[in-house]
Write a protein that holds these residues in place. Structure first.
Motif, mmCIF file in Angstrom:
data_model
loop_
_atom_site.group_PDB
_atom_site.id
_atom_site.type_symbol
_atom_site.label_atom_id
_atom_site.label_comp_id
_atom_site.label_asym_id
_atom_site.label_seq_id
_atom_site.Cartn_x
_atom_site.Cartn_y
_atom_site.Cartn_z
ATOM 1 N N GLY A 80 0.853 -1.195 0.000
ATOM 2 C CA GLY A 80 0.000 0.000 0.000
ATOM 3 C C GLY A 80 0.880 1.234 0.000
ATOM 4 N N ILE A 81 0.259 2.380 -0.226
ATOM 5 C CA ILE A 81 1.011 3.644 -0.273
ATOM 6 C C ILE A 81 0.200 4.735 0.419
ATOM 7 N N GLY A 82 0.885 5.780 0.866
ATOM 8 C CA GLY A 82 0.201 6.913 1.511
ATOM 9 C C GLY A 82 -0.544 6.439 2.743
ATOM 10 N N GLY A 83 -1.819 6.762 2.803
ATOM 11 C CA GLY A 83 -2.620 6.374 3.959
ATOM 12 C C GLY A 83 -2.812 4.869 4.076
ATOM 13 N N SER A 84 -2.525 4.150 3.015
ATOM 14 C CA SER A 84 -2.644 2.687 3.059
ATOM 15 C C SER A 84 -1.306 2.035 3.444
ATOM 16 N N TYR A 85 -0.401 2.858 3.964
ATOM 17 C CA TYR A 85 0.933 2.365 4.316
ATOM 18 C C TYR A 85 1.443 2.972 5.632
ATOM 19 N N ILE A 142 -3.495 -3.468 0.213
ATOM 20 C CA ILE A 142 -4.377 -2.418 0.726
ATOM 21 C C ILE A 142 -4.475 -1.279 -0.278
ATOM 22 N N SER A 143 -5.679 -1.026 -0.755
ATOM 23 C CA SER A 143 -5.887 0.152 -1.595
ATOM 24 C C SER A 143 -7.364 0.517 -1.522
ATOM 25 N N LYS A 144 -7.625 1.707 -1.012
ATOM 26 C CA LYS A 144 -9.028 2.110 -0.875
ATOM 27 C C LYS A 144 -9.672 2.226 -2.250
ATOM 28 N N SER A 145 -8.973 2.933 -3.134
ATOM 29 C CA SER A 145 -9.529 3.115 -4.477
ATOM 30 C C SER A 145 -9.441 1.812 -5.271
ATOM 31 N N GLY A 146 -8.464 1.002 -4.927
ATOM 32 C CA GLY A 146 -8.249 -0.253 -5.651
ATOM 33 C C GLY A 146 -7.615 -0.054 -7.004
ATOM 34 N N THR A 147 -7.157 1.168 -7.273
ATOM 35 C CA THR A 147 -6.611 1.432 -8.613
ATOM 36 C C THR A 147 -5.238 2.091 -8.568
ATOM 37 N N THR A 148 -4.657 2.266 -7.402
ATOM 38 C CA THR A 148 -3.391 3.010 -7.307
ATOM 39 C C THR A 148 -2.253 2.200 -7.936
ATOM 40 N N THR A 149 -1.478 2.884 -8.781
ATOM 41 C CA THR A 149 -0.483 2.191 -9.613
ATOM 42 C C THR A 149 0.614 1.502 -8.794
ATOM 43 N N GLU A 150 1.167 2.222 -7.818
ATOM 44 C CA GLU A 150 2.319 1.674 -7.081
ATOM 45 C C GLU A 150 1.966 0.332 -6.422
ATOM 46 N N PRO A 151 0.920 0.271 -5.581
ATOM 47 C CA PRO A 151 0.595 -1.030 -4.980
ATOM 48 C C PRO A 151 0.129 -2.068 -6.004
ATOM 49 N N ALA A 152 -0.525 -1.597 -7.074
ATOM 50 C CA ALA A 152 -1.005 -2.567 -8.076
ATOM 51 C C ALA A 152 0.169 -3.294 -8.720
ATOM 52 N N GLY A 205 -11.121 8.625 4.876
ATOM 53 C CA GLY A 205 -10.071 8.868 3.876
ATOM 54 C C GLY A 205 -8.795 8.123 4.232
ATOM 55 N N GLY A 206 -7.936 7.903 3.243
ATOM 56 C CA GLY A 206 -6.720 7.110 3.436
ATOM 57 C C GLY A 206 -5.887 7.531 4.632
ATOM 58 N N ARG A 207 -5.594 8.825 4.720
ATOM 59 C CA ARG A 207 -4.669 9.262 5.779
ATOM 60 C C ARG A 207 -5.310 9.249 7.165
ATOM 61 N N PHE A 208 -6.620 9.022 7.229
ATOM 62 C CA PHE A 208 -7.309 8.898 8.520
ATOM 63 C C PHE A 208 -7.678 7.436 8.798
ATOM 64 N N LYS A 284 3.373 13.840 8.714
ATOM 65 C CA LYS A 284 3.594 14.713 7.547
ATOM 66 C C LYS A 284 2.499 14.508 6.506
ATOM 67 N N GLN A 285 2.158 13.244 6.259
ATOM 68 C CA GLN A 285 1.108 12.998 5.268
ATOM 69 C C GLN A 285 -0.235 13.530 5.764
ATOM 70 N N LEU A 286 -0.522 13.238 7.047
ATOM 71 C CA LEU A 286 -1.816 13.660 7.604
ATOM 72 C C LEU A 286 -2.000 15.165 7.439
ATOM 73 N N GLY A 288 0.097 17.370 5.705
ATOM 74 C CA GLY A 288 0.440 17.898 4.372
ATOM 75 C C GLY A 288 -0.713 17.750 3.395
ATOM 76 N N GLU A 289 -1.306 16.562 3.366
ATOM 77 C CA GLU A 289 -2.396 16.318 2.408
ATOM 78 C C GLU A 289 -3.690 16.982 2.852
ATOM 79 N N SER A 290 -3.834 17.184 4.156
ATOM 80 C CA SER A 290 -5.085 17.777 4.641
ATOM 81 C C SER A 290 -5.071 19.293 4.511
ATOM 82 N N ASN A 416 -9.970 16.332 1.251
ATOM 83 C CA ASN A 416 -9.723 15.938 -0.147
ATOM 84 C C ASN A 416 -8.221 16.071 -0.445
ATOM 85 N N GLN A 417 -7.813 15.685 -1.612
ATOM 86 C CA GLN A 417 -6.402 15.800 -2.005
ATOM 87 C C GLN A 417 -6.311 15.963 -3.523
ATOM 88 N N PRO A 418 -6.945 17.040 -4.051
ATOM 89 C CA PRO A 418 -7.000 17.179 -5.510
ATOM 90 C C PRO A 418 -5.618 17.261 -6.153
HETATM 91 O O1 PA5 Z 1 -4.801 9.920 2.150
HETATM 92 C C1 PA5 Z 1 -5.056 9.506 1.030
HETATM 93 O O2 PA5 Z 1 -6.219 9.445 0.592
HETATM 94 C C2 PA5 Z 1 -3.964 9.004 0.109
HETATM 95 O O3 PA5 Z 1 -2.707 9.192 0.643
HETATM 96 C C3 PA5 Z 1 -4.166 7.530 -0.167
HETATM 97 O O4 PA5 Z 1 -4.111 6.821 1.049
HETATM 98 C C4 PA5 Z 1 -3.089 6.989 -1.109
HETATM 99 O O5 PA5 Z 1 -3.064 7.746 -2.280
HETATM 100 C C5 PA5 Z 1 -3.376 5.538 -1.460
HETATM 101 O O6 PA5 Z 1 -4.646 5.408 -2.018
HETATM 102 P P1 PA5 Z 1 -5.364 4.018 -2.150
HETATM 103 O O7 PA5 Z 1 -5.564 3.456 -0.794
HETATM 104 O O8 PA5 Z 1 -6.657 4.337 -2.834
HETATM 105 O O9 PA5 Z 1 -4.485 3.118 -2.997
#
Ligand code: PA5
Length: 447
Positions: A80-85, A142-152, A205-208, A284-286, A288-290, A416-418
């Motif tokens: 997983g990446i970001g909030g999924s990691y 782990i991927s909330k969207s199920g489409t994120t390239t790195e974990p896929a 959301g991922g980071r939460f 930082k992610q929590l 920075g992205e928020s 959000n994280q546009p």
């Molecule tokens: O906080 C967020 O929403 C993002 O950092 C996601 O966690 C991150 O991009 C991974 O997304 P996903 O779980 O959909 O693969």
């Protein structure tokens, strides 16, 4: 009562108590947004009541799944990446032996959690696959969207490796997917392959999401007590309901925003315990992205002291005066190490003989905080009793709640994280992903 302490006294040379209190009405409004769902991003407030709302059945299911993975695998790769990691990584690192990865399998934690999908490093993936070649391993994808390239990409590689080792049917027993209830490629794949799954609720959301199966399953697989983690978070949820500065999350949010409005644009999260390095990454992610949107937001950075006093210390003490720091101090280390007496005393350290290493560390911390305050770096001090599940649960929820309040104080949508989409659009265009033909032509014309 929660055990975390927050001291904002050492910001008062930069902003006054009145300047901080002046933000109370806005922060009270932010609390109302969070509790009544009347602010921007209100579809993503599931985390607010998550500790209280998490059922004993879900925790039991996570524990049973973790037990099964621990019994069948020596290594579990959490993809997983970001909030999924970052949440799982932060908690596992904070609670683990610093040399766990070198200790082999002899300690009682046994099953090791490794991470993948948090980067697109070809060497990283090659070396991971090489390492796993002769190991008993499983996968949590782990991927909330199920489409994120790195974990896929990581999952495609490791799934193929596991299947070629065990066969499809056996491999599927060692794969757990955590994703959206209905949507996304990962959900479809998990259904077709018959994987055990957990759901990431739409409104978290991922980071939460560290206090959902996203964080809890890898933490449980690593051998840590997720019930104690949730107990701490639940306590902090109860203790952060007031719309005044008796609520520590409220106080932290108003203080950091008063500093921001006074020109302190950068916040450094500081630890004096290397086990908290990834907690800084999660934080930082929590934040920075928020918060970093609409061309606003405190820039979140993190340092590990005293290590970084020998690299970033000069800048912090003496560089541009646009920073403030938030120190997370751990009152009691897990172990005791006493500095020995040396008859020759060639290093001149006998004045420290008989003292614990942590006494020296604490004086480095105090000395630095005083130097920083003297050098116009205001200081917020957060103290936790020890690196234990319960206190980390408190700290996680504290920072989440403060982040929600703080985002609304900045008048942004904290949920959000546009901006994260822009790199993806360009990457897909450059990779000639079907559907991106126009964008591909456009971006290639710029090269
Ligand atoms: O906080 C967020 O929403 C993002 O950092 C996601 O966690 C991150 O991009 C991974 O997304 P996903 O779980 O959909 O693969």
């Amino acid at each position: 009562m929660s055990t975390i302490k927050v001291n904002v006294k050492e910001v008062l040379g930069t902003v006054s108590a009145e300047q901080i209190e002046a933000l109370n009405p806005e922060a009270a409004q932010a609390m109302e947004f969070l509790h009544k769902g009347t602010g921007a991003g209100s579809d993503f407030l599931g985390w607010v009541n998550l500790p209280e709302d998490t059922s004993a059945e879900l925790l039991a299911d996570i524990e049973a799944t973790a037990k099964q993975l621990r019994e069948t695998c020596d290594y579990v790769v959490s993809i997983g990446i970001g909030g999924s990691y970052l949440g799982a990584k932060a908690v596992i690192e904070a609670l683990s032996d610093s040399f766990a990865s070198l200790r082999g399998m002899e300690d009682d934690r046994r099953c090791r959690v490794l991470f993948a999908g948090q980067n697109i490093g070809e060497d990283y993936l090659h070396e991971l696959q090489d390492f796993l070649a002769d190991k008993k391993f499983g996968i949590i994808v782990i991927s909330k969207s199920g489409t994120t390239t790195e974990p896929a990409i990581a999952f495609r590689l490791l799934k193929e490796q596991l299947e070629s080792k065990l066969g499809k049917a056996e491999a599927s027993k060692r794969i757990v997917a955590i994703t959206d209830e209905k949507r996304g490629a990962l959900r479809q794949l998990a259904t077709e392959e018959g994987y055990k799954t957990f759901v990431i609720a739409d409104n978290v959301g991922g980071r939460f999401s560290v206090l959902t199966p996203v964080g809890l399953l890898p933490i449980a697989v690593a051998g840590f007590d997720i019930r104690a983690l949730m107990d701490g978070a639940r306590q902090m949820q109860r203790d952060t309901l007031a719309s005044d500065d008796s609520n520590l999350a409220f106080l932290y949010a108003t203080t950091r925003n008063a500093l921001y409005r006074a020109g302190k644009k950068i916040e450094i999260l500081v630890n004096y315990n290397p086990k908290l390095h990834f907690f800084g990454e999660w934080w930082k992610q929590l934040y920075g992205e928020s918060e970093g949107k609409d061309h606003k937001g405190i820039f979140p950075a993190a340092v590990d002291n005293s290590t970084d006093l020998h690299s970033m210390g000069q800048w912090i003490q003496d560089g541009e005066r646009t920073i403030f720091e938030t120190v997370v101090s751990v009152a009691e280390p897990r172990h005791e190490v006493v500095i020995p007496m040396d008859a020759a005393n060639l290093d001149g350290l006998n004045y420290l003989a008989g003292k614990r290493v942590d006494q020296v560390n604490k004086m480095a911390e105090l000395g630095t905080r005083i130097a920083h305050v003297d050098g116009a770096v205001p200081n917020i001090l957060i103290t936790i009793p020890a690196l234990e599940e319960r206190y980390l649960g408190e700290l996680i929820y504290f920072f989440e709640k403060a982040c929600g309040i703080s985002g609304y104080l900045l008048e942004v949508n904290p949920f959000n994280q546009p901006g994260v989409e822009d790199y993806k659009r360009n990457m897909f265009a450059l990779l000639e992903k079907p559907g991106y033909e126009e964008a591909t032509a456009k971006i290639k014309s710029r090269l």
